[in-house]
Scaffold this motif. Structure first.
Motif, PDB file in Angstrom:
ATOM      1  N   ARG A 125       1.230  -0.925  -0.127  1.00 58.38           N
ATOM      2  CA  ARG A 125       0.091  -0.012   0.127  1.00 58.38           C
ATOM      3  C   ARG A 125       1.018   1.526  -0.157  1.00 58.38           C
ATOM      4  NH1 ARG A 125      -3.488  -1.134   3.760  1.00 58.38           N
ATOM      5  NH2 ARG A 125      -2.023  -1.601   5.222  1.00 58.38           N
ATOM      6  N   THR A 126       1.750   1.589   0.834  1.00 57.07           N
ATOM      7  CA  THR A 126       3.329   2.761   0.772  1.00 57.07           C
ATOM      8  C   THR A 126       3.207   3.131  -0.718  1.00 57.07           C
ATOM      9  OG1 THR A 126       3.014   1.958   2.786  1.00 57.07           O
ATOM     10  CG2 THR A 126       4.786   3.410   1.936  1.00 57.07           C
ATOM     11  N   LEU A 127       3.809   1.422  -1.233  1.00 58.78           N
ATOM     12  CA  LEU A 127       4.805   1.671  -2.296  1.00 58.78           C
ATOM     13  C   LEU A 127       3.769   2.036  -3.504  1.00 58.78           C
ATOM     14  CD1 LEU A 127       6.861   1.171  -4.356  1.00 58.78           C
ATOM     15  CD2 LEU A 127       6.415  -1.446  -4.031  1.00 58.78           C
ATOM     16  N   LEU A 128       2.428   1.413  -3.656  1.00 60.96           N
ATOM     17  CA  LEU A 128       1.593   2.317  -4.298  1.00 60.96           C
ATOM     18  C   LEU A 128       0.595   3.299  -4.415  1.00 60.96           C
ATOM     19  CD1 LEU A 128      -0.836  -1.462  -4.928  1.00 60.96           C
ATOM     20  CD2 LEU A 128       0.928  -0.511  -6.757  1.00 60.96           C
ATOM     21  N   ASN A 129       0.616   4.158  -3.170  1.00 66.14           N
ATOM     22  CA  ASN A 129       0.654   5.007  -3.085  1.00 66.14           C
ATOM     23  C   ASN A 129       1.611   5.990  -3.459  1.00 66.14           C
ATOM     24  OD1 ASN A 129      -1.979   4.688  -2.247  1.00 66.14           O
ATOM     25  ND2 ASN A 129      -1.129   4.935   0.062  1.00 66.14           N
ATOM     26  N   ALA A 130       2.611   6.024  -2.946  1.00 63.49           N
ATOM     27  CA  ALA A 130       3.919   6.544  -3.750  1.00 63.49           C
ATOM     28  C   ALA A 130       4.133   6.494  -5.087  1.00 63.49           C
ATOM     29  CB  ALA A 130       5.144   6.420  -2.979  1.00 63.49           C
ATOM     30  N   VAL A 131       3.595   5.758  -5.292  1.00 62.57           N
ATOM     31  CA  VAL A 131       3.842   5.521  -6.597  1.00 62.57           C
ATOM     32  C   VAL A 131       2.381   6.558  -7.811  1.00 62.57           C
ATOM     33  CG1 VAL A 131       3.877   4.465  -9.042  1.00 62.57           C
ATOM     34  CG2 VAL A 131       5.337   3.484  -7.357  1.00 62.57           C
ATOM     35  N   ARG A 132       1.119   6.062  -7.098  1.00 70.05           N
ATOM     36  CA  ARG A 132       0.609   6.574  -7.564  1.00 70.05           C
ATOM     37  C   ARG A 132       0.583   8.759  -7.272  1.00 70.05           C
ATOM     38  NH1 ARG A 132      -3.156   4.275  -4.259  1.00 70.05           N
ATOM     39  NH2 ARG A 132      -3.729   3.074  -5.781  1.00 70.05           N
ATOM     40  N   ALA A 133       1.215   9.355  -6.473  1.00 69.03           N
ATOM     41  CA  ALA A 133       1.261  10.175  -6.080  1.00 69.03           C
ATOM     42  C   ALA A 133       2.568  10.916  -7.581  1.00 69.03           C
ATOM     43  CB  ALA A 133       1.605  10.787  -4.971  1.00 69.03           C
ATOM     44  N   ALA A 135       3.350   9.054 -10.696  1.00 74.26           N
ATOM     45  CA  ALA A 135       3.276   8.991 -12.653  1.00 74.26           C
ATOM     46  C   ALA A 135       1.411   8.584 -12.742  1.00 74.26           C
ATOM     47  CB  ALA A 135       3.397   7.218 -11.945  1.00 74.26           C
ATOM     48  N   PRO A 136       1.456   9.005 -13.372  1.00 71.53           N
ATOM     49  CA  PRO A 136      -0.116   8.483 -14.206  1.00 71.53           C
ATOM     50  C   PRO A 136      -0.969   7.126 -14.528  1.00 71.53           C
ATOM     51  CG  PRO A 136       1.069   9.199 -16.019  1.00 71.53           C
ATOM     52  CD  PRO A 136       2.240   8.917 -14.955  1.00 71.53           C
ATOM     53  N   GLY A 137      -1.593   6.945 -14.066  1.00 67.34           N
ATOM     54  CA  GLY A 137      -2.587   5.415 -14.647  1.00 67.34           C
ATOM     55  C   GLY A 137      -2.170   5.102 -13.394  1.00 67.34           C
ATOM     56  N   ASP A 138      -2.589   3.337 -14.293  1.00 63.45           N
ATOM     57  CA  ASP A 138      -2.647   2.291 -13.096  1.00 63.45           C
ATOM     58  C   ASP A 138      -1.157   2.691 -12.537  1.00 63.45           C
ATOM     59  OD1 ASP A 138      -2.142   0.186 -11.810  1.00 63.45           O
ATOM     60  OD2 ASP A 138      -2.539  -1.225 -13.398  1.00 63.45           O
ATOM     61  N   PRO A 139      -0.588   2.240 -10.887  1.00 62.51           N
ATOM     62  CA  PRO A 139       0.653   1.911  -9.848  1.00 62.51           C
ATOM     63  C   PRO A 139       0.970   0.746  -9.951  1.00 62.51           C
ATOM     64  CG  PRO A 139      -1.550   2.754  -8.601  1.00 62.51           C
ATOM     65  CD  PRO A 139      -2.121   2.425  -9.689  1.00 62.51           C
ATOM     66  N   LEU A 140       0.550   0.075 -10.681  1.00 64.14           N
ATOM     67  CA  LEU A 140       0.873  -0.932 -10.412  1.00 64.14           C
ATOM     68  C   LEU A 140       2.851  -1.531 -10.979  1.00 64.14           C
ATOM     69  CD1 LEU A 140       0.554  -3.919  -8.924  1.00 64.14           C
ATOM     70  CD2 LEU A 140      -0.176  -4.703 -10.050  1.00 64.14           C
ATOM     71  N   PRO A 141       2.158  -0.927 -12.254  1.00 60.10           N
ATOM     72  CA  PRO A 141       3.417  -1.574 -13.581  1.00 60.10           C
ATOM     73  C   PRO A 141       4.351  -0.707 -12.961  1.00 60.10           C
ATOM     74  CG  PRO A 141       1.174  -0.948 -14.752  1.00 60.10           C
ATOM     75  CD  PRO A 141       1.193  -0.848 -13.609  1.00 60.10           C
ATOM     76  N   ALA A 148      11.497  -3.999  -9.014  1.00 61.78           N
ATOM     77  CA  ALA A 148      12.614  -4.759  -9.844  1.00 61.78           C
ATOM     78  C   ALA A 148      13.997  -4.293  -9.998  1.00 61.78           C
ATOM     79  CB  ALA A 148      11.893  -5.216 -11.111  1.00 61.78           C
ATOM     80  N   TRP A 149      14.238  -3.028 -10.646  1.00 65.05           N
ATOM     81  CA  TRP A 149      14.950  -1.940 -10.458  1.00 65.05           C
ATOM     82  C   TRP A 149      15.237  -2.153  -9.521  1.00 65.05           C
ATOM     83  CZ3 TRP A 149      17.313   2.151  -8.716  1.00 65.05           C
ATOM     84  CH2 TRP A 149      18.263   2.429  -8.681  1.00 65.05           C
ATOM     85  N   ALA A 150      14.953  -1.769  -8.202  1.00 64.32           N
ATOM     86  CA  ALA A 150      16.219  -1.630  -6.991  1.00 64.32           C
ATOM     87  C   ALA A 150      16.835  -3.197  -6.120  1.00 64.32           C
ATOM     88  CB  ALA A 150      15.092  -1.015  -5.327  1.00 64.32           C
ATOM     89  N   TYR A 151      15.760  -4.588  -6.395  1.00 60.82           N
ATOM     90  CA  TYR A 151      16.356  -5.412  -6.159  1.00 60.82           C
ATOM     91  C   TYR A 151      17.107  -5.920  -6.982  1.00 60.82           C
ATOM     92  CZ  TYR A 151      15.797 -10.719  -4.561  1.00 60.82           C
ATOM     93  OH  TYR A 151      16.282 -11.239  -5.130  1.00 60.82           O
ATOM     94  N   GLY A 152      17.158  -5.948  -7.993  1.00 60.44           N
ATOM     95  CA  GLY A 152      18.219  -6.244  -8.991  1.00 60.44           C
ATOM     96  C   GLY A 152      19.707  -5.463  -9.090  1.00 60.44           C
ATOM     97  N   PHE A 153      19.686  -4.198  -8.450  1.00 64.29           N
ATOM     98  CA  PHE A 153      20.667  -3.560  -8.278  1.00 64.29           C
ATOM     99  C   PHE A 153      21.638  -4.338  -7.123  1.00 64.29           C
ATOM    100  CE2 PHE A 153      23.512   0.076  -6.859  1.00 64.29           C
ATOM    101  CZ  PHE A 153      23.944   0.327  -7.854  1.00 64.29           C
ATOM    102  N   LEU A 183       9.504   7.494 -14.576  1.00 61.78           N
ATOM    103  CA  LEU A 183       8.250   7.532 -14.193  1.00 61.78           C
ATOM    104  C   LEU A 183       7.255   8.407 -14.344  1.00 61.78           C
ATOM    105  CD1 LEU A 183       9.281   4.950 -11.194  1.00 61.78           C
ATOM    106  CD2 LEU A 183       8.212   4.379 -12.986  1.00 61.78           C
ATOM    107  N   THR A 184       8.475   9.925 -13.363  1.00 60.60           N
ATOM    108  CA  THR A 184       6.839  11.168 -13.563  1.00 60.60           C
ATOM    109  C   THR A 184       6.805  11.431 -14.599  1.00 60.60           C
ATOM    110  OG1 THR A 184       9.056  12.292 -12.630  1.00 60.60           O
ATOM    111  CG2 THR A 184       7.616  10.723 -11.132  1.00 60.60           C
ATOM    112  N   ALA A 185       7.640  11.577 -15.720  1.00 56.49           N
ATOM    113  CA  ALA A 185       7.904  11.915 -16.785  1.00 56.49           C
ATOM    114  C   ALA A 185       6.403  12.579 -17.395  1.00 56.49           C
ATOM    115  CB  ALA A 185       8.498  11.696 -18.240  1.00 56.49           C
TER     116      ALA A 185
END
Length: 187
Positions: A125-133, A135-141, A148-153, A183-185
């Motif tokens: 929920r915390t992650l989705l809310n931050a992304v929703r604020a 990036a436009p549209g569905d926050p899940l992608p 994935a980027w942070a975990y991979g790095f 993501l915010t472009a």
């Protein structure tokens, strides 16, 4: 004969997590955790049905801790891109201090477990809310991309995979800025 020691969920979780961080995930067994909390292995079955339950305890505890870190850092951010950056930095710091818990947290078994743990629900929920604020549209992608980027790095960093020289912190910040900008472009 002395009375058997009572095992709390907190003690059970702490013991399982300490074993995971000290010896690796494969070392987390019913027997090892029972020994760590001072009981015989059959006594542990009053608290967990099998080893997978121990791993879920670790993942849930890790999710709670990471959610607290993310909430604190993202809440102090000045804008949505800074909030995304704070989330990635919180994950990197968590991954550095608890690499095995971090890997378990983002393994398929921990994420697909039903029902979802309270810790994982809060972190999601915390992650989705931050992304929703941010990036436009569905926050899940966008949330999946950031995670994935942070975990991979972090996984590559812990494995010592960055062998080409240069500053790894600089590389992290470059990747993070590039990703947050992307993501915010379209906002």
């Amino acid at each position: 004969m002395p009375a058997p020691q009572r095992v709390t969920r907190v003690a059970l979780t702490a013991a399982a997590r300490a074993i995971a961080e000290d010896e690796g995930i494969d070392a987390v067994t019913i027997s090892a955790v029972a020994t760590a909390v001072g009981v015989r292995p059959p006594s542990l079955y009053k608290h967990v049905a099998h080893r997978h339950d121990l791993l879920r305890l670790i993942a849930d505890d890790a999710a709670r801790e990471l959610d607290e870190d993310v909430t604190a850092l993202a809440g102090s951010a000045t804008d949505s891109a800074a909030s995304l950056a704070a989330i990635a930095r919180a994950f990197r710091a968590f991954s550095t201090r608890s690499p095995h818990a971090a890997s378990l947290l983002f393994s398929g078994a921990a994420l697909s477990a039903e029902p979802q743990s309270d810790g994982m629900v809060a972190l999601t929920r915390t992650l989705l809310n931050a992304v929703r604020a941010a990036a436009p549209g569905d926050p899940l992608p966008a949330a999946r991309t950031l995670t994935a980027w942070a975990y991979g790095f972090c996984t590559m960093e812990q494995a010592g995979a960055f062998q080409l020289g240069g500053d790894v912190d600089e590389a992290f910040e470059f990747g993070l800025t590039t990703l947050a900008d992307a993501l915010t472009a379209h906002r």
